[in-house]
Design an enzyme around this catalytic site. Structure first.
Site, PDB file in Angstrom:
ATOM      1  N   GLU A   1     -15.909  -7.112  25.056  1.00 16.58           N
ATOM      2  CA  GLU A   1     -14.930  -8.215  25.071  1.00 16.58           C
ATOM      3  C   GLU A   1     -13.776  -7.984  24.098  1.00 16.58           C
ATOM      4  OE1 GLU A   1     -18.193  -8.643  24.868  1.00 16.58           O
ATOM      5  OE2 GLU A   1     -18.742  -9.767  26.679  1.00 16.58           O
TER       6      GLU A   1
ATOM      7  N   PHE B   1     -18.343 -16.075  25.087  1.00 14.29           N
ATOM      8  CA  PHE B   1     -18.019 -14.783  24.481  1.00 14.29           C
ATOM      9  C   PHE B   1     -16.520 -14.613  24.221  1.00 14.29           C
ATOM     10  CE2 PHE B   1     -22.025 -13.895  26.964  1.00 14.29           C
ATOM     11  CZ  PHE B   1     -22.850 -14.090  25.869  1.00 14.29           C
TER      12      PHE B   1
ATOM     13  N   HIS C   1     -25.694 -19.394  25.439  1.00  6.24           N
ATOM     14  CA  HIS C   1     -24.654 -19.216  26.452  1.00  6.24           C
ATOM     15  C   HIS C   1     -23.817 -20.475  26.670  1.00  6.24           C
ATOM     16  CE1 HIS C   1     -26.548 -15.439  27.125  1.00  6.24           C
ATOM     17  NE2 HIS C   1     -25.889 -15.181  28.238  1.00  6.24           N
TER      18      HIS C   1
ATOM     19  N   HIS D   1      -4.243   3.014  -3.233  1.00  2.02           N
ATOM     20  CA  HIS D   1      -4.342   2.334  -1.945  1.00  2.02           C
ATOM     21  C   HIS D   1      -3.563   1.024  -1.900  1.00  2.02           C
ATOM     22  CE1 HIS D   1      -6.283   0.843   1.733  1.00  2.02           C
ATOM     23  NE2 HIS D   1      -6.014  -0.299   1.150  1.00  2.02           N
TER      24      HIS D   1
ATOM     25  N   HIS E   1       0.842  -1.203   0.000  1.00  2.00           N
ATOM     26  CA  HIS E   1       0.000   0.000   0.000  1.00  2.00           C
ATOM     27  C   HIS E   1       0.873   1.248   0.000  1.00  2.00           C
ATOM     28  CE1 HIS E   1      -3.648  -2.359   1.218  1.00  2.00           C
ATOM     29  NE2 HIS E   1      -2.693  -3.184   1.608  1.00  2.00           N
TER      30      HIS E   1
HETATM   31  C1  TPP Z   1     -10.241  -6.105  10.125  1.00  2.00           C
HETATM   32  C2  TPP Z   1      -9.785  -5.841   8.735  1.00  2.00           C
HETATM   33  N1  TPP Z   1     -10.645  -5.928   7.709  1.00  2.00           N
HETATM   34  C3  TPP Z   1     -10.237  -5.744   6.450  1.00  2.00           C
HETATM   35  C4  TPP Z   1      -8.939  -5.453   6.157  1.00  2.00           C
HETATM   36  C5  TPP Z   1      -8.471  -5.293   4.722  1.00  2.00           C
HETATM   37  N2  TPP Z   1      -8.138  -3.872   4.475  1.00  2.00           N
HETATM   38  C6  TPP Z   1      -6.876  -3.441   4.465  1.00  2.00           C
HETATM   39  S1  TPP Z   1      -6.764  -1.783   4.221  1.00  2.00           S
HETATM   40  C7  TPP Z   1      -8.436  -1.646   4.081  1.00  2.00           C
HETATM   41  C8  TPP Z   1      -9.074  -0.313   3.838  1.00  2.00           C
HETATM   42  C9  TPP Z   1      -8.601   0.637   4.821  1.00  2.00           C
HETATM   43  O1  TPP Z   1      -9.088   1.891   4.576  1.00  2.00           O
HETATM   44  P1  TPP Z   1      -8.520   3.053   5.463  1.00  2.00           P
HETATM   45  O2  TPP Z   1      -8.412   2.610   6.850  1.00  2.00           O
HETATM   46  O3  TPP Z   1      -9.297   4.244   5.186  1.00  2.00           O
HETATM   47  O4  TPP Z   1      -7.033   3.198   4.963  1.00  2.00           O
HETATM   48  P2  TPP Z   1      -6.549   3.961   3.646  1.00  2.00           P
HETATM   49  O5  TPP Z   1      -7.008   3.171   2.468  1.00  2.00           O
HETATM   50  O6  TPP Z   1      -7.159   5.283   3.682  1.00  2.00           O
HETATM   51  O7  TPP Z   1      -5.093   3.927   3.823  1.00  2.00           O
HETATM   52  C10 TPP Z   1      -9.050  -2.875   4.247  1.00  2.00           C
HETATM   53  C11 TPP Z   1     -10.497  -3.072   4.186  1.00  2.00           C
HETATM   54  C12 TPP Z   1      -8.055  -5.379   7.249  1.00  2.00           C
HETATM   55  N3  TPP Z   1      -6.762  -5.129   7.109  1.00  2.00           N
HETATM   56  N4  TPP Z   1      -8.499  -5.563   8.513  1.00  2.00           N
END
Ligand code: TPP
Ligand code: MG
Length: 693
Positions: A432, A457, A493, A281, A34
């Site tokens: 949690e 949980f 539960h 991105h 990224h």
């Molecule tokens: C819990 C989780 N879900 C999905 C992802 C996959 N993922 C990586 S970056 C991203 C988008 C992030 O967007 P943002 O936080 O706005 O970062 P930006 O693109 O602006 O750098 C996703 C969905 C992840 N890393 N973690």
């Protein structure tokens, strides 16, 4: 232009652009990653590290350092560039500084490749200077709350007039994704409630996520939400405005009563042809876009180039400031040691994750008792015995302490709240996942934390538990109400698959002790762990305390599984009963019946599979001799996984369905957890095994 003729502002920009180009080049070379976010956030990170962060690159484990968490873990190259350019030194697993760079340029060139110090997402304990593993969005910011909690607790516990040993701040960078995740909301709510003024989140408000504009799915007013949660909220309208950024950090430093959120408006991929586009991105920018960027800013076209003056600039800023703060702290610490030797010793033990001498001297031992006691009640006694001798053992639950019985009872222990930060009983609220992340942050800051809740949980905490295991930190989870034994609360539960799923997490111990004395042994084992988390799985209902003069000693728990009882005649067993938790005493009763009926049975108590797997093959085969194939496992949970111990000729008594709402006794009958059923199954196997083929 030569170094000498550059203005301060030009040097700042050169440093920022170097963070950018290292990030672009690394993603390009890896052909994945990224680039857009490191490029956009370079000035934000630069302003913070260079101007504010109290961090000594030469000693990245100095206890009172400010913490920096890159919650937007996908932007890992931002952090790696900083670790490289500031010259952070590597620390070995024994916490002895090695002196080599933590992130050499070679590792950046091998971003995302096997064995590089720059993996796809930042990993604690792999790359020095990475304070916590991030990548699962939301987890980093939530973890930072635990760090801030630990910071407040340590200040209260260790500081003395004239000796402010702990006053560090915790900074975390979050993206849109982090703030969409529930984990961040839980943790932010708690941080606001606790008035954690040592906590600063920086929100990268670029209005872009993977699918495109945040208009697709995220239209709330973040500022208002955080104000409502008790935060101080400030805004920087342009991520490139170092002056405004600096003012925002000053605002944070001046805030005494609330955590701070700095909303920074930014453009992903700033300055490149892909600025503002979500294509910046998650994929490389492309050679041409990178070349244009470098040309536009007058930078060398060479990949991974660090211009003259950049390393020096960081040394003169964060390097010099960090070293002088760190050195002053150690001078102070020497005085502190002389004045407060006991506290200083605690501090040193904590840093190495060691226990005070005699920490286990008050551990109880439980007399045989047919009626017995609940696992949670026995554990409460042990927990309090541990707490007496380990002052930095602190924890709480997700609003269930009266049920999980995890309170540190001594009146001095008190509650951790705003205004009483020395309290050892934490109230995480019904959160949690937030609790799990906070526990990680606390363990990373070297207090010894525990958290508790209902076993069902544990699923809600699971993403954080998994990270604890991955980070190799010794968080303790105490999960009670461990089976269909909870009875009337019914299937919502009643844990079924939770044991199997926790056992599947690498580098963690899931322990379900068979009676009160096994609980003592479980704590004895867990407290000594330095690099693995553990889940202690306990009953709500009473369980008999076994007569250890009749059965083997509970210390067998240390080997994960052990022979609890063998045929008194000394005969070789014909059948083996295997069980964990409340089913161990059940199997002991079945054993007595089988012996009386002339069946040579063995009972194996199996509180911890992972530990058993660590034993050598001779021990494992002594407990479960391969030629004895008549085996019955008994566990009030999904049978998933027991096949490996029971073998193709064995039988598993366990759950194949969800439970049901009814009194415990009826459920045990319905699902086959009775002495009669265990005896019957054992006899079937024995007769089947002895019948001619
Ligand atoms: C819990 C989780 N879900 C999905 C992802 C996959 N993922 C990586 S970056 C991203 C988008 C992030 O967007 P943002 O936080 O706005 O970062 P930006 O693109 O602006 O750098 C996703 C969905 C992840 N890393 N973690
Ligand atoms: Mg975004």
């Amino acid at each position: 232009m030569t170094v000498a003729t550059r203005s301060q502002a030009e040097l700042d920009l050169l440093c920022i652009n170097t963070i950018r180009t290292l990030s672009m080049d690394a993603v390009q070379a890896a052909n994945s990653g990224h680039p857009g976010t490191p490029v956009a956030l370079a000035p934000v990170a630069y302003a913070l590290w260079q101007g504010f962060l109290r961090f000594d690159p030469a000693d990245p484990i100095w206890p009172n350092r400010d913490r920096f968490v890159l919650s937007a873990g996908h932007a890992s190259m931002l952090l790696y560039s900083l670790l490289h350019l500031t010259g952070v030194r590597a620390v070995d697993p024994k916490y002895e500084i090695l002196g080599e760079p933590s992130v050499p340029l070679e590792s950046i060139k091998k971003f995302r490749q096997l064995a590089s110090k720059c993996p796809g997402h930042p990993e604690y304990r792999w790359t020095s200077g990475v304070e916590t593993t991030t990548g699962p969005l939301g987890q980093g910011v939530a973890t930072s709350v635990g760090m801030a909690i630990a910071g407040k607790w340590m200040a209260e516990h260790f500081n003395r007039p004239e000796f402010p040993m702990f006053d560090f701040d915790v900074y975390a960078i979050a993206g849109d994704g982090c703030l969409m995740e529930g984990a961040s909301y839980e943790a932010a709510s708690l941080a606001g409630h606790l008035k954690l003024s040592n906590l600063c989140w920086i929100y990268d408000n670029n209005r872009i996520t993977i699918e495109g504009s945040t208009d697709l799915a995220f239209s709330e007013d973040v500022a208002t939400r955080f104000i409502a949660a008790g935060w101080n909220v400030t805004r920087v309208g342009d991520a490139n405005d170092l002056e405004m950024l600096s003012r925002a950090f000053q605002t944070f430093k001046g805030e005494q009563h609330r955590p701070t959120l700095i909303i920074v408006d930014s453009h992903i991929g700033y300055g490149t042809a892909k600025q503002g586009s979500h294509t910046a991105h998650g994929e490389p920018l492309g050679e041409q876009v990178i070349a244009e960027f470098k040309e536009r800013f007058g930078l060398s076209p060479e990949a991974f180039h660090v211009p003259g003056g950049v390393y020096d600039r960081f040394q003169e800023g964060i390097g010099r400031r960090g070293k002088s703060l760190r050195d002053a702290w150690y001078v102070k610490f020497d005085e502190y040691k002389a004045r407060f030797p006991e506290l200083a010793e605690q501090l040193e033990l904590m840093q190495r994750r060691e226990l005070p001498e005699g920490w286990d001297r008050d551990l109880p031992s439980f007399p045989a008792d047919e009626k017995g006691l609940a696992g949670r009640a026995a554990s409460s006694k042990v927990l309090n015995a541990v707490a007496r001798n380990v002052p930095w053992f602190i924890g709480g639950s997700a609003d269930l302490t009266p049920s999980t019985k995890t309170r540190i009872e001594s009146p001095e222990a008190g509650d951790f709240q705003a205004g009483s930060y020395g309290g050892r009983n934490l109230h995480f609220g019904v959160r949690e996942l937030g609790m799990g992340a906070c526990l990680n942050g606390m363990a990373l800051t070297k207090v010894r934390p525990y958290g508790s809740g209902f076993f069902i949980f544990s699923d809600f905490s699971r993403p954080a538990i998994r990270l604890a295991a991955l980070m190799e930190i010794p968080v303790i989870y105490i999960f009670t109400h461990d089976s269909i034994g909870v009875g009337e609360d019914g299937p919502t539960h009643q844990p079924i698959e939770q044991l199997a799923s926790l056992r599947a997490i690498p580098n963690m111990y899931t322990i379900r002790p068979g009676d009160a004395n096994e609980i003592v042994e479980a704590w004895r084992f867990i407290m000594k762990l330095k690099h693995e988390p553990a889940c202690l799985v306990l009953t709500r209902q009473n369980v008999p305390t076994l007569d250890r003069s009749r059965y083997a000693a509970a210390s067998g728990l240390a080997r994960g599984a052990y022979v609890l009882a063998d045929p008194p005649s000394g005969a070789e067993p014909e059948v083996i009963l295997l069980a964990s938790g409340s089913e161990v005493p059940l199997c002991a009763s079945a054993f007595e019946r089988l012996i009386a009926d002339g069946v040579a049975a063995r009972v194996v108590s199996m509180p911890c599979w992972e530990l058993f797997e660590h034993q050598d093959v001779s021990y494992r085969e002594a407990v479960l001799p391969p030629h004895i194939t008549a085996r019955v496992s008994v566990e009030q949970a999904a049978t998933f996984g027991w096949e490996r111990y029971v073998g193709p000729k064995g039988h598993m008594i366990g759950m194949q369905t969800f439970g049901a709402s009814a009194p415990l006794k009826e459920l045990q009958k319905k699902f086959g957890f009775t002495v009669d059923n265990v005896v019957a199954k054992a006899k079937e196997l024995v007769s089947g095994a002895t019948a001619p083929a």
